[in-house]
Motif scaffolding. Structure first.
Motif, PDB file in Angstrom:
ATOM      1  N   UNK A 117       0.825  -1.215   0.000  1.00  0.00           N
ATOM      2  CA  UNK A 117       0.000   0.000   0.000  1.00  0.00           C
ATOM      3  C   UNK A 117       0.856   1.261   0.000  1.00  0.00           C
ATOM      4  N   UNK A 118       0.251   2.365  -0.432  1.00  0.00           N
ATOM      5  CA  UNK A 118       0.945   3.647  -0.390  1.00  0.00           C
ATOM      6  C   UNK A 118       1.231   4.031   1.058  1.00  0.00           C
ATOM      7  N   UNK A 119       2.320   4.772   1.219  1.00  0.00           N
ATOM      8  CA  UNK A 119       2.638   5.279   2.544  1.00  0.00           C
ATOM      9  C   UNK A 119       3.428   4.342   3.415  1.00  0.00           C
ATOM     10  N   UNK A 120       3.941   3.264   2.832  1.00  0.00           N
ATOM     11  CA  UNK A 120       4.715   2.313   3.648  1.00  0.00           C
ATOM     12  C   UNK A 120       6.139   2.796   3.902  1.00  0.00           C
ATOM     13  N   UNK A 121       6.555   3.838   3.202  1.00  0.00           N
ATOM     14  CA  UNK A 121       7.888   4.359   3.446  1.00  0.00           C
ATOM     15  C   UNK A 121       8.829   4.114   2.296  1.00  0.00           C
ATOM     16  N   UNK A 122      10.051   4.701   2.356  1.00  0.00           N
ATOM     17  CA  UNK A 122      11.046   4.534   1.291  1.00  0.00           C
ATOM     18  C   UNK A 122      11.368   3.062   1.066  1.00  0.00           C
ATOM     19  N   UNK A 123      11.558   2.703  -0.208  1.00  0.00           N
ATOM     20  CA  UNK A 123      11.796   1.307  -0.546  1.00  0.00           C
ATOM     21  C   UNK A 123      13.008   0.748   0.190  1.00  0.00           C
ATOM     22  N   UNK A 124      14.125   1.484   0.143  1.00  0.00           N
ATOM     23  CA  UNK A 124      15.346   0.977   0.762  1.00  0.00           C
ATOM     24  C   UNK A 124      15.183   0.755   2.253  1.00  0.00           C
ATOM     25  N   UNK A 125      14.500   1.686   2.916  1.00  0.00           N
ATOM     26  CA  UNK A 125      14.283   1.556   4.359  1.00  0.00           C
ATOM     27  C   UNK A 125      13.441   0.329   4.676  1.00  0.00           C
ATOM     28  N   UNK A 126      12.370   0.128   3.884  1.00  0.00           N
ATOM     29  CA  UNK A 126      11.516  -1.034   4.112  1.00  0.00           C
ATOM     30  C   UNK A 126      12.293  -2.333   3.930  1.00  0.00           C
ATOM     31  N   UNK A 127      13.087  -2.421   2.860  1.00  0.00           N
ATOM     32  CA  UNK A 127      13.831  -3.652   2.603  1.00  0.00           C
ATOM     33  C   UNK A 127      14.830  -3.925   3.718  1.00  0.00           C
ATOM     34  N   UNK A 128      15.447  -2.867   4.234  1.00  0.00           N
ATOM     35  CA  UNK A 128      16.377  -3.038   5.346  1.00  0.00           C
ATOM     36  C   UNK A 128      15.639  -3.583   6.574  1.00  0.00           C
ATOM     37  N   UNK A 129      14.450  -3.046   6.827  1.00  0.00           N
ATOM     38  CA  UNK A 129      13.697  -3.482   8.010  1.00  0.00           C
ATOM     39  C   UNK A 129      13.192  -4.918   7.841  1.00  0.00           C
ATOM     40  N   UNK A 130      12.806  -5.283   6.611  1.00  0.00           N
ATOM     41  CA  UNK A 130      12.415  -6.677   6.375  1.00  0.00           C
ATOM     42  C   UNK A 130      13.585  -7.605   6.690  1.00  0.00           C
ATOM     43  N   UNK A 131      14.770  -7.244   6.178  1.00  0.00           N
ATOM     44  CA  UNK A 131      15.948  -8.082   6.411  1.00  0.00           C
ATOM     45  C   UNK A 131      16.279  -8.162   7.899  1.00  0.00           C
ATOM     46  N   UNK A 132      16.186  -7.019   8.582  1.00  0.00           N
ATOM     47  CA  UNK A 132      16.475  -7.009  10.019  1.00  0.00           C
ATOM     48  C   UNK A 132      15.473  -7.852  10.801  1.00  0.00           C
ATOM     49  N   UNK A 133      14.256  -8.003  10.252  1.00  0.00           N
ATOM     50  CA  UNK A 133      13.233  -8.816  10.907  1.00  0.00           C
ATOM     51  C   UNK A 133      13.382 -10.300  10.591  1.00  0.00           C
ATOM     52  N   UNK A 134      14.365 -10.634   9.754  1.00  0.00           N
ATOM     53  CA  UNK A 134      14.593 -12.036   9.428  1.00  0.00           C
ATOM     54  C   UNK A 134      13.847 -12.517   8.205  1.00  0.00           C
ATOM     55  N   UNK A 135      13.387 -11.585   7.357  1.00  0.00           N
ATOM     56  CA  UNK A 135      12.660 -11.959   6.146  1.00  0.00           C
ATOM     57  C   UNK A 135      13.525 -11.663   4.929  1.00  0.00           C
ATOM     58  N   UNK A 136      13.805 -12.688   4.135  1.00  0.00           N
ATOM     59  CA  UNK A 136      14.555 -12.523   2.883  1.00  0.00           C
ATOM     60  C   UNK A 136      13.547 -12.366   1.757  1.00  0.00           C
ATOM     61  N   UNK A 137      13.641 -11.255   1.044  1.00  0.00           N
ATOM     62  CA  UNK A 137      12.687 -10.979  -0.030  1.00  0.00           C
ATOM     63  C   UNK A 137      13.359 -10.088  -1.056  1.00  0.00           C
ATOM     64  N   UNK A 138      12.928 -10.207  -2.311  1.00  0.00           N
ATOM     65  CA  UNK A 138      13.498  -9.403  -3.382  1.00  0.00           C
ATOM     66  C   UNK A 138      12.442  -8.467  -3.960  1.00  0.00           C
ATOM     67  N   UNK A 139      12.801  -7.197  -4.206  1.00  0.00           N
ATOM     68  CA  UNK A 139      11.871  -6.306  -4.882  1.00  0.00           C
ATOM     69  C   UNK A 139      11.818  -6.617  -6.372  1.00  0.00           C
ATOM     70  N   UNK A 140      10.768  -6.186  -7.039  1.00  0.00           N
ATOM     71  CA  UNK A 140      10.657  -6.378  -8.481  1.00  0.00           C
ATOM     72  C   UNK A 140      11.818  -5.728  -9.212  1.00  0.00           C
ATOM     73  N   UNK A 141      12.336  -4.630  -8.679  1.00  0.00           N
ATOM     74  CA  UNK A 141      13.447  -3.922  -9.330  1.00  0.00           C
ATOM     75  C   UNK A 141      14.715  -4.763  -9.376  1.00  0.00           C
ATOM     76  N   UNK A 142      14.809  -5.794  -8.532  1.00  0.00           N
ATOM     77  CA  UNK A 142      15.981  -6.680  -8.548  1.00  0.00           C
ATOM     78  C   UNK A 142      16.104  -7.401  -9.884  1.00  0.00           C
ATOM     79  N   UNK A 143      14.981  -7.563 -10.589  1.00  0.00           N
ATOM     80  CA  UNK A 143      14.960  -8.357 -11.809  1.00  0.00           C
ATOM     81  C   UNK A 143      14.967  -7.505 -13.079  1.00  0.00           C
ATOM     82  N   UNK A 144      15.160  -6.200 -12.938  1.00  0.00           N
ATOM     83  CA  UNK A 144      15.233  -5.361 -14.129  1.00  0.00           C
ATOM     84  C   UNK A 144      14.666  -3.985 -13.884  1.00  0.00           C
TER      85      UNK A 144
END
Length: 492
Positions: free
Chosen positions: A420-447
């Motif tokens: 959803x909108x308003x979740x925050x900057x992409x990089x910050x969110x991905x960092x927080x996911x990783x810190x929470x123990x979740x490995x995930x890739x954004x769509x931008x990783x693939x092109x």
């Protein structure tokens, strides 16, 4: 415990230059074609950390300094830092810069990460690409192997036909015609060590014919730059929209070969529309070109019948490839390539000197496994399990991340979740996911990705429903913490 921004063991690099070995590694990446430059820089930094050229605790230059020295945009460096921080290779501390993570350990000499971007130790790993290996049918496979071995002629244990055992090519031809609508005779089937070897062989033969560039989908599999660099041709990224490969850029590129995933595009999950399939075939006929159809998970469609293979519409302009990596296990290294008549002899000759043929016993086992009906039973078993897990993912997103838009769910082993909108900057969110123990890739990783909202590629097939729910819950909590932190920052 949060690490100190200036750990005592840190090796701080003065000025804007990282250690010379890593610096030299970044220069070719900075000179890569514009479409691939961001991914190339990320790969170069990742390799520098893995190899030990950038040791744990090393402070990296600011994004501004490094961008200026490499002659690239600052956004490319910022995106690379954010992506590698999300993967755990780097860590960033506000006001203190970017550092190589202390937990990173260099690979031993000669080692190579064959599954890049799949972090070890994650509580929940949503990285796409893996089936559930616990579903491998050990009992049925062992029975097929005993059956095959007991009836295997002594001569079959010699150097095999590089095309593959005749009995395997025969049952594969019947299977592909029945399940995927492929137009094929056993003589046009080449047994390969998976899709990677099939595409590599095609790249070698096309390059020998004077074709020095091959089109690939953007977004798409990130492996093709390295794969084709090894085979000879240069990979040219071509845009994909919500209908399939865009015809204009394809025609303008000048390529005469293109690798596609028309039945279930990776990673977006769309099936090419009938009009795009027709335009793609028209292009191949007009250019006397070839379409390489990677049918990596064509059997896994849950709510309606699978989309038939593109190859069935024009067998002389489409080379079709697939494998058992998603249906059985990637470790078997068994796949197939169905080729136009005009390429068969060259491909067989190249394969003969590449590996002298695939292991005869493994081929004979797969032939018996298919002939006994075990393969069809395995596909049905996997379809039931993966549909259940897809539904578990949808339910978890609805419960924990309401407002998330999900696409690409009709087939395959992954889905696209646009937060959803308003979740925050992409990089910050991905960092927080990783810190929470979740490995995930954004769509931008693939092109190339121009989406304002963060889209995640969520692989679910290898996870239990309970683990899927846990992973989504952890992401939701991480997003909430990011939102609260942003709100506090705004009040200040």
């Amino acid at each position: 415990m949060t690490p100190s921004p200036h750990p005592p063991e840190a090796t701080e690099v003065s000025g804007a230059e990282p250690p010379s070995a890593a610096w030299e590694l970044l220069l070719p990446a900075a000179g890569a074609p514009a479409r691939a430059r961001g991914r190339s820089l990320q790969a170069a930094l990742r390799d520098a950390v893995r190899s030990g050229r950038l040791v744990p605790g090393t402070r990296l230059p600011s994004s501004r300094d490094l961008a200026g020295d490499l002659g690239v945009s600052r956004g490319l460096i910022t995106e690379a830092y954010e992506q590698l921080a999300a993967e755990g290779y780097l860590r960033t501390t506000r006001g203190a810069g970017t550092w190589v993570g202390e937990a990173v350990r260099a690979a031993p000499p000669g080692a190579r990460d064959l599954a890049p971007g799949r972090p070890a130790g994650a509580r929940v790993d949503f990285v796409a690409g893996s089936p559930d290996l616990s579903l491998f049918p050990r009992t049925a496979w062992a029975a097929a192997q005993r059956d095959a071995l007991s009836g295997l002629p002594h001569a079959t244990l010699g150097y095999p036909d590089p095309r593959g055992l005749p009995e395997l090519r025969t049952v594969l031809a019947a299977l592909l015609a029945r399940r995927r609508g492929v137009v094929v005779e056993p003589e046009r089937v080449i047994v390969c060590s998976g899709v990677t070897q099939a595409v590599t062989l095609l790249g070698i033969v096309l390059h020998a014919r004077g074709q020095h560039a091959v089109g690939v989908e953007d977004p798409g599999s990130p492996q093709y730059e390295d794969l084709f660099a090894t085979a000879g041709p240069r990979a040219v990224r071509l845009p994909v929209d919500d209908q399939g490969l865009v015809p204009g850029p394809l025609r303008e590129s000048g390529v005469r070969a293109v690798v596609t995933t028309p039945s279930h595009h990776f990673p977006s999950g769309i099936a090419y529309t009938p009009s795009r399939r027709a335009e793609l075939l028209d292009w191949a006929r007009a250019r006397d070109g070839i379409i390489v159809e990677d049918d990596y998970d064509g059997d896994f469609r849950y709510d309606r019948a699978p989309v038939g293979a593109l190859q069935g519409l024009d067998p002389e302009h489409v080379a079709y490839t697939g494998s058992v990596s998603k249906s059985l296990a990637p470790g078997l290294r068994l796949g197939w390539l169905v080729v136009p008549d005009g390429l068969t002899d060259e491909l067989v000759a190249r394969k003969r000197y590449m590996d002298l043929g695939n292991p005869a016993l493994d081929q004979a086992t797969l032939a018996r496994f298919i002939a006994r009906g075990d393969y069809d039973r395995q596909l049905r078993r996997c379809q039931r399990a993966y549909k259940e897990r897809r539904d578990a993912l949808l339910a978890a997103l609805e419960e924990h991340l309401p407002g998330t838009e999900v696409s690409g769910i009709a087939a395959g082993l992954h889905a696209i979740a646009t937060l959803p909108e308003g979740c925050g900057p992409h990089g910050t969110l991905l960092e927080r996911f990783a810190a929470s123990g979740v490995a995930v890739r954004p769509l931008s990783h693939y092109g190339t990705s121009t989406e304002e909202r963060l889209s995640l590629v969520l692989g679910y097939a290898h996870l239990t429903p309970a683990r899927i729910s846990e992973g989504v819950r952890l992401m939701a909590h991480a997003a909430q913490r990011a939102d609260h932190a942003r709100a506090r920052s705004t009040k200040r």
